[in-house]
Write an enzyme that holds these catalytic residues in place. Sequence first.
Site, short mmCIF file in Angstrom:
data_model
loop_
_atom_site.label_atom_id
_atom_site.label_comp_id
_atom_site.label_asym_id
_atom_site.label_seq_id
_atom_site.Cartn_x
_atom_site.Cartn_y
_atom_site.Cartn_z
N ASP A 38 -1.73 -105.19 -21.55
CA ASP A 38 -1.23 -104.69 -22.83
C ASP A 38 -0.76 -103.23 -22.71
O ASP A 38 -0.12 -102.72 -23.63
CB ASP A 38 -2.31 -104.76 -23.91
CG ASP A 38 -2.75 -106.19 -24.19
OD1 ASP A 38 -1.86 -107.05 -24.28
OD2 ASP A 38 -3.96 -106.43 -24.31
N LYS A 98 -0.82 -116.90 -13.96
CA LYS A 98 -1.51 -117.77 -14.91
C LYS A 98 -2.39 -118.81 -14.22
O LYS A 98 -2.61 -119.91 -14.74
CB LYS A 98 -0.53 -118.46 -15.87
CG LYS A 98 0.27 -117.45 -16.68
CD LYS A 98 0.97 -118.08 -17.84
CE LYS A 98 1.83 -117.07 -18.58
NZ LYS A 98 1.07 -115.91 -19.05
N ASP A 103 -2.19 -108.57 -29.71
CA ASP A 103 -2.68 -109.49 -28.69
C ASP A 103 -3.66 -110.44 -29.37
O ASP A 103 -4.18 -110.16 -30.45
CB ASP A 103 -3.37 -108.69 -27.59
CG ASP A 103 -3.89 -109.58 -26.48
OD1 ASP A 103 -3.20 -110.55 -26.13
OD2 ASP A 103 -4.99 -109.31 -25.97
N ASP A 154 -6.21 -104.94 -25.72
CA ASP A 154 -7.39 -104.43 -25.02
C ASP A 154 -7.32 -104.60 -23.52
O ASP A 154 -8.15 -104.06 -22.80
CB ASP A 154 -8.66 -105.11 -25.55
CG ASP A 154 -8.68 -106.61 -25.26
OD1 ASP A 154 -7.61 -107.16 -24.94
OD2 ASP A 154 -9.76 -107.21 -25.35
#
Length: 1063
Positions: A779, A533, A425, A775
């Site tokens: 994920d 988003k 990431d 994190d």
Amino acid sequence: MPSSSSSESKVDLEAQVNFRPHTVIEEVPRHAGEVGRIAHSGAANRFPAEFRTLSIHVDTLKDATPTAGKAGKTQRLDVKDLAELDWHKISIDDALQRLAVFPKTGLDNAQARRRQQANGKNRISPPKSNLWRKVLEWVLGGFGSLLLAASIVCFIAWKPLGEPNPQASNLALAVVLLIVLVIQAIFNAWQDFSTSRVMSSIKGMLPSDVLVIRDAVQTKVPAEELVTGDLVYMTMGEKVPADLKLIEVTGDLQFDRSILTGESEPVSGRLEMTDENILETKNIALQGTHCVGGSGLGLVVQTGDRTIFGRIAKLSSAEPNRLTTLQWEILRFVAIIAGLATAVAVIMVIIWAAWLRRSFPSYINVPTLLIDVVSVMVAFIPEGLPVAVTLSLAKVANTLSKHKVLCKSLSIVETLGSVDIICSDKTGTLTQNKMTVEDVAVLETTFDVPTYERALQDQKSAKFENLRQLAAVGAICNSASYVDGFESKEERMIVGDATDIAMFRFSNLIFPAEVMQYQWTEVYRISFSSKSKFMLKLSMLSPDTPLNTAPLASWDKFSKNDFLLTVKGAPEVLMHRCTFAINPSGGPPIPMTTEIQERISAVQEEWAGSGKRVLLLARKVIPEVELPSLDDKFTDDFIDAVEAHNDGLVFVGLAGLIDPLKPDIKRTVQICRGAGIRFFVVTGDHPTTAVAIARNAGIITTPKIHHAQDLLKPSLSDLRSIVLTGKELQTLTETQFDQLYKYEEIVFARTTPEQKLQIVNEFKKRESVVAVTGDGVNDAPSLKAADCGIAMGNGSDVAKEAADMILLEDFSAIVVALEYGRLVFDNLQKTVLYLLPAGSFSELMPIVLNILIGVPQMLSNIQMIIICVATDVLPALSLCLEKPESGLLLRKPRNTKTQRLADWRLLLQAYGFLGIIESLCAMSMSFWYLQKNGVPFSNLVLGFGNWPGLDNELYFRAQSVYFFTLVLMQWGNLLATRGRRLSIIQHKPQSNWYIFPAAVLALCIGIFFCYVPWFQKVFQTRPIPVEHFFIPITFGIALLLLDEVRKLVVRTKPNGFISWLSW
């Protein structure tokens, strides 16, 4: 104050260890013009409707589900208990009164201490372990079952088969085998205990704070300090620390209950009871579940063993026992050795039955045959291996803990050593997750932050009310806020997402951001998610706020009861929803044309190309009549109406945020790539931004980057770098994925959690060993699916739950884990190679020659065991402490399908090279000793028990000569085995000084057993002439030199036949 009732009875022990919320806390200067702090209690203000979506459902442990069978009766009793719970049925006011707590102030510290003293800490009691099953695993694990069978056979050979004259040596052998079995069981138990201790240390070292209201102040306390009556805040990504009755919720509050129910669909949080069953109702947040959306405030009603999770945990008696890669390798090695031992034993029995029993009836009787079979078992089994593995893993665990690397399984380190792809990431992993606004733009007019501040100094200019909207929207459409109780005169603390904090700090330079948030009362919110988003907030003006408050302008038609919709997010998502744009020169907004969109996109691309994260900010005024009543704000109609207005927006401006790389990232990426590992970026950011960050980190190194449309082009030759978006990823065929797999540098941008998971599974399907670092909550699915999931220490609880390994501090610690992952496998191979020649092959040869050519067995069974569990153990352990050979992180990762712990090359080196040399030398020395004492080899060969001139005393001394020859030749083996390809000059012995005392102590142990009178009598050992100490040393030197020649050939002719044969 509500009267205290009997509810202050014992209801809790301790919740499962929780982790720190996934938030960022930063200090910001107090705004110079701030008129005063907006004082409010965290509990006093009801949460506005907030909607945050997550497109994932983390599949966590299922072991907490109720079990059947033996636990059935207990389960029925516990279910009856659950049916009597009424926390979900009573009203919020009744629950507060029952627990004697005010919603505005929470408990006071004195109350909390009294309740904890009465009820204990919020901690779940550890499950009762099946001790007898564990004992059986300790005793029979590894080679234990073979040793136990061999011991039983020796007892039988002693009595009754040995009667009327049972041999004491058979009894001694049986007892020694049992002692070895007990020693091995002790080490297995110690390894089990060490692993449990490591897991406990992981729980103890990980952050476990929760945000609560006590004494009318928001404060963080350890999860285990929670008591009934505490008011606990929950936000997305956190684990619920106790059973909570929800008293304030946002519209999108959701919980993943799969750990309890196995149901993957998240359950929404509500204030009213939705089901009579406490497991099904939505107004209770169950301990151990995860908050995967929204936020809320809960009243602790049950803690520890009295929680639903605690009750069900008591019913679960089975624990998962999934074997790691290393455990499979050791199991495979045990199977190989056991198979070889069994095959040789069967052949011996056939030879005895078909030939020796008839031709030489007095040579080997049944008890002697059984002892010979045991001898084969003892000869083949490297009894010191379990001890070496246990201590090696303990050493690795200790080393990694010093580097702040926590592993949920010790063996997972070896898996990391085999990784050939790392999918990382970006935000918070490669970067510091400390964002700052560096540039802003209104249309294509750009400002750096100081220039923007100066532009707003002239409040009378025509453009003032238009330019100020950018800072105002940034403050309103924001989840960051000050933390009560942490401010000082000069500094204040804010808490929230890193992006929100950056926008909050930027806006705070222009307006007091907290005042702005107070002036616009939040009604409804959709928080940012990796799927949508964008973030959306619906607000109303506070009653005492004037109508000219920013971001309102003179051209807005806004009345007191109208709504303001503010939005911020990815430009490519929100741009097409904007129909007007703020004019930086002043006046009403101008229509959003294609030309204007292109000018805005050009600014976005320019910023993204320099590694900035770009946000688009927009707003819209919604008349009161166009939305349902606020009384229905939690209904689907209200939600649909608000979402329908997320269009026809007014473009306010762009904000460019910079998130600097972590200082150690460039070097870490360089080392990983040098180790043959492909390092890919998987992020939700814009492709241009992701590529810029990847280039800065050294992940992208070429100027030319391919795109999705380049895949499968016939002219495509340089498969070096490529960037793909999540949408493009979904369109790829299997053939295109095969082509994509060949690239060295890949950036995946604008990906959703499902697409991250798809990436991991596609690479695993192509036989790669994949590690994922991350994190965030989003994920978690890919962390869990990866061969090795690596979470950051400051990451979300969900990510840490899904990961196999946690880096508490620096990301560079992954290099240490990677190195030790490769080193632990290499050193275990060296240990196996050291143990096999003397501890297996050279012990087998005396038995084979005794059967086939009738010579005396030149090594006793007791001496075989002494070599395996005494003289060879310390040198073998010293090999576990070997430093890495140069180039360990310069070679390709291990292929788990072809490169095994004990492959045919290693066995050829152990048996066909080292074993033959040691056996021939030891046999020659023992027969030479007998010849010097009047018993030539001709008197022994084909004697089958008829050996003229050989008495017991001479025989025992000859066996001791064989024994010491092996012990001393192992010194040469130890020095040779330390390096695979490097010579002793390149890989100097002083780099591991443990080998010298280990070798000396091995000889001392041999002397102890052969020179102490009691052992001479019981074990039939004897002292030897002094020359038989020095001659074997020359043999060991010769063995070392021969292996040096082999290494030289391997280094000079890496593609030659010898190199192909070498381990």
